[in-house]
Scaffold this active site. Structure first.
Site, PDB file in Angstrom:
ATOM      1  N   ASN A  13       0.868  -1.180   0.000  1.00 20.21           N
ATOM      2  CA  ASN A  13       0.000   0.000   0.000  1.00 20.21           C
ATOM      3  C   ASN A  13       0.903   1.228   0.000  1.00 20.21           C
ATOM      4  O   ASN A  13       1.448   1.602   1.032  1.00 20.21           O
ATOM      5  CB  ASN A  13      -0.906  -0.013   1.243  1.00 20.21           C
ATOM      6  CG  ASN A  13      -1.734   1.249   1.336  1.00 20.21           C
ATOM      7  OD1 ASN A  13      -1.852   1.994   0.364  1.00 20.21           O
ATOM      8  ND2 ASN A  13      -2.314   1.495   2.498  1.00 20.21           N
ATOM      9  N   LYS A  15       0.020   4.237  -0.426  1.00 20.96           N
ATOM     10  CA  LYS A  15      -0.666   5.451   0.057  1.00 20.96           C
ATOM     11  C   LYS A  15      -0.418   6.609  -0.918  1.00 20.96           C
ATOM     12  O   LYS A  15      -0.354   6.386  -2.114  1.00 20.96           O
ATOM     13  CB  LYS A  15      -0.218   5.803   1.481  1.00 20.96           C
ATOM     14  CG  LYS A  15      -0.220   4.588   2.404  1.00 20.96           C
ATOM     15  CD  LYS A  15      -0.087   4.946   3.841  1.00 20.96           C
ATOM     16  CE  LYS A  15       0.059   3.677   4.663  1.00 20.96           C
ATOM     17  NZ  LYS A  15      -0.221   3.862   6.064  1.00 20.96           N
ATOM     18  N   HIS A  99      -9.643   0.954   4.282  1.00 18.64           N
ATOM     19  CA  HIS A  99      -8.409   1.243   5.018  1.00 18.64           C
ATOM     20  C   HIS A  99      -8.735   2.224   6.152  1.00 18.64           C
ATOM     21  O   HIS A  99      -9.546   3.133   5.985  1.00 18.64           O
ATOM     22  CB  HIS A  99      -7.354   1.826   4.077  1.00 18.64           C
ATOM     23  CG  HIS A  99      -5.998   1.882   4.717  1.00 18.64           C
ATOM     24  ND1 HIS A  99      -5.645   2.881   5.593  1.00 18.64           N
ATOM     25  CD2 HIS A  99      -4.942   1.048   4.644  1.00 18.64           C
ATOM     26  CE1 HIS A  99      -4.406   2.658   6.020  1.00 18.64           C
ATOM     27  NE2 HIS A  99      -3.959   1.547   5.460  1.00 18.64           N
ATOM     28  N   GLU A 101      -7.250   4.716   7.271  1.00 23.04           N
ATOM     29  CA  GLU A 101      -7.070   6.133   6.938  1.00 23.04           C
ATOM     30  C   GLU A 101      -8.281   6.654   6.171  1.00 23.04           C
ATOM     31  O   GLU A 101      -8.714   7.791   6.362  1.00 23.04           O
ATOM     32  CB  GLU A 101      -5.769   6.315   6.140  1.00 23.04           C
ATOM     33  CG  GLU A 101      -4.560   6.147   7.055  1.00 23.04           C
ATOM     34  CD  GLU A 101      -3.301   5.667   6.362  1.00 23.04           C
ATOM     35  OE1 GLU A 101      -3.225   5.712   5.126  1.00 23.04           O
ATOM     36  OE2 GLU A 101      -2.382   5.216   7.079  1.00 23.04           O
ATOM     37  N   GLU A 171      -5.751  -5.018  10.259  1.00 16.94           N
ATOM     38  CA  GLU A 171      -4.790  -3.942  10.488  1.00 16.94           C
ATOM     39  C   GLU A 171      -5.143  -3.203  11.778  1.00 16.94           C
ATOM     40  O   GLU A 171      -5.961  -2.268  11.756  1.00 16.94           O
ATOM     41  CB  GLU A 171      -4.820  -2.955   9.311  1.00 16.94           C
ATOM     42  CG  GLU A 171      -4.412  -3.571   7.995  1.00 16.94           C
ATOM     43  CD  GLU A 171      -3.729  -2.552   7.104  1.00 16.94           C
ATOM     44  OE1 GLU A 171      -2.619  -2.834   6.654  1.00 16.94           O
ATOM     45  OE2 GLU A 171      -4.285  -1.462   6.895  1.00 16.94           O
ATOM     46  N   GLY A 177       1.843   2.416  10.674  1.00 19.43           N
ATOM     47  CA  GLY A 177       2.741   3.564  10.545  1.00 19.43           C
ATOM     48  C   GLY A 177       3.384   3.992  11.851  1.00 19.43           C
ATOM     49  O   GLY A 177       3.952   5.074  11.939  1.00 19.43           O
ATOM     50  N   SER A 216       2.997  -1.986  10.402  1.00 27.03           N
ATOM     51  CA  SER A 216       4.450  -1.961  10.665  1.00 27.03           C
ATOM     52  C   SER A 216       5.131  -3.297  10.378  1.00 27.03           C
ATOM     53  O   SER A 216       6.022  -3.719  11.127  1.00 27.03           O
ATOM     54  CB  SER A 216       4.732  -1.483  12.095  1.00 27.03           C
ATOM     55  OG  SER A 216       4.237  -0.162  12.272  1.00 27.03           O
ATOM     56  N   GLY A 238       4.672   1.499   4.865  1.00 26.93           N
ATOM     57  CA  GLY A 238       5.979   2.156   4.799  1.00 26.93           C
ATOM     58  C   GLY A 238       7.085   1.309   4.184  1.00 26.93           C
ATOM     59  O   GLY A 238       7.850   1.783   3.332  1.00 26.93           O
TER      60      GLY A 238
HETATM   61  C1  PEP Z   1      -1.020   0.269   5.842  1.00 26.37           C
HETATM   62  O1  PEP Z   1      -1.103   1.459   5.628  1.00 26.37           O
HETATM   63  O2  PEP Z   1      -1.861  -0.514   5.375  1.00 26.37           O
HETATM   64  C2  PEP Z   1       0.086  -0.192   6.675  1.00 26.37           C
HETATM   65  C3  PEP Z   1       0.037  -1.403   7.166  1.00 26.37           C
HETATM   66  O3  PEP Z   1       1.099   0.706   6.915  1.00 26.37           O
HETATM   67  P1  PEP Z   1       2.497   0.424   7.672  1.00 26.37           P
HETATM   68  O4  PEP Z   1       3.050  -0.872   7.121  1.00 26.37           O
HETATM   69  O5  PEP Z   1       3.351   1.591   7.341  1.00 26.37           O
HETATM   70  O6  PEP Z   1       2.178   0.286   9.109  1.00 26.37           O
END
Ligand code: PEP
Length: 255
Positions: A13, A15, A99, A101, A171, A177, A216, A238
């Site tokens: 992802n 983003k 998601h 966000e 998630e 993040g 993460s 990320g």
């Molecule tokens: C995400 O945005 O779906 C995600 C898991 O981000 P990160 O790996 O940065 O935590």
């Protein structure tokens, strides 16, 4: 180790990162290095503007491309939205929906998700439905109630046998993040709970549906997460922006 009937899947992802040129540079390098991943499926989710270029740059590779959002109507007065036929025309294979966000910052509701998920499946596109609890909900012992509410509401419009065709990403919002990854045991417990919820509707679909962990995921923690029985891979934010890190995470999902 996850069930042999479920192919491991790792999704990136991106983003709101990467211009068309940056996406092309990443994919040219990544596709050149990916080699044989031993049955691991890889999906890259760039911003809308880079979808066409990503489909083009992955055409002769096993990498598939998905969007990060979609509208459930085919067309209409929905300024700023993108429809399923528009994605299909580009050769896009699916879309992330729900998601955290988008839920928190852009008002995506369970009601909208209950329309988006069946619309994607009807069009032959793969939904990657994200669910997960906040830190306060986990601390308050509400994780299972939150997951139940989201899974039941978001998938209400899916015929039970078709549940096998989607992907769910667990998630936990406190892990996205933040660098605070869920422990393999926390992720396994939540994902087994989601699988049990789906089994209440169709046990063979629940055994076949892929459920990913996201939050993460990094090259140094991916293998222990993916080794858990119900975790079929990862949704990676990320760490998916760097081709070497993302490749290492894909390698960690080898059965
Ligand atoms: C995400 O945005 O779906 C995600 C898991 O981000 P990160 O790996 O940065 O935590």
């Amino acid at each position: 180790m996850p069930s042999a009937e479920r192919r491991p899947l790792v999704a990136a992802n991106w983003k709101m990162h990467k211009t068309v040129r940056e996406a092309e540079e990443f994919l040219d390098r990544f596709v050149g290095e990916i080699g044989d991943l031993g049955g691991v499926e890889v999906v890259v989710c760039p911003p809308f503007t880079a979808l066409a270029a990503a489909v083009e740059r992955t055409r002769r590779s096993p990498v598939r491309v998905a969007a990060q959002n979609v509208h459930e109507q085919d067309s209409g007065a929905f300024t700023g939205e993108v429809s399923i036929p528009m994605l299909r025309e580009l050769g896009v294979a699916g879309a992330i929906v729900g998601h955290s966000e988008r839920r928190a910052l852009f008002g995506e509701t369970d009601e909208a998700l209950a329309r988006k998920v069946p619309a994607l499946l009807d069009a032959g596109l793969e939904p990657i439905l994200c669910v997960g609890e906040t830190e306060a909900e986990r601390d308050g012992g509400e994780t299972e109630a939150v997951l139940r509410r989201q899974v039941e509401a978001d998938l209400a419009g899916v015929d039970p046998p078709h549940l096998a065709e989607l992907v769910v990403a667990y998630e936990p919002i406190w892990a996205i993040g933040t660098g605070r990854t869920a422990s393999p045991q926390q992720a396994q417990e939540a994902i087994a709970f989601i699988r049990a919820l789906l089994a209440d509707r169709d046990s063979s679909a629940a055994a076949a549906v892929r459920i990913l962990y996201g939050g993460s995921v990094k090259p140094d923690n991916a293998a222990e997460l993916f080794a858990e029985r119900d975790i079929d891979g990862g949704l990676v934010g990320g760490a998916s922006l760097d081709p070497d890190d993302f490749l290492a995470i894909c390698e960690a999902a080898r059965p």
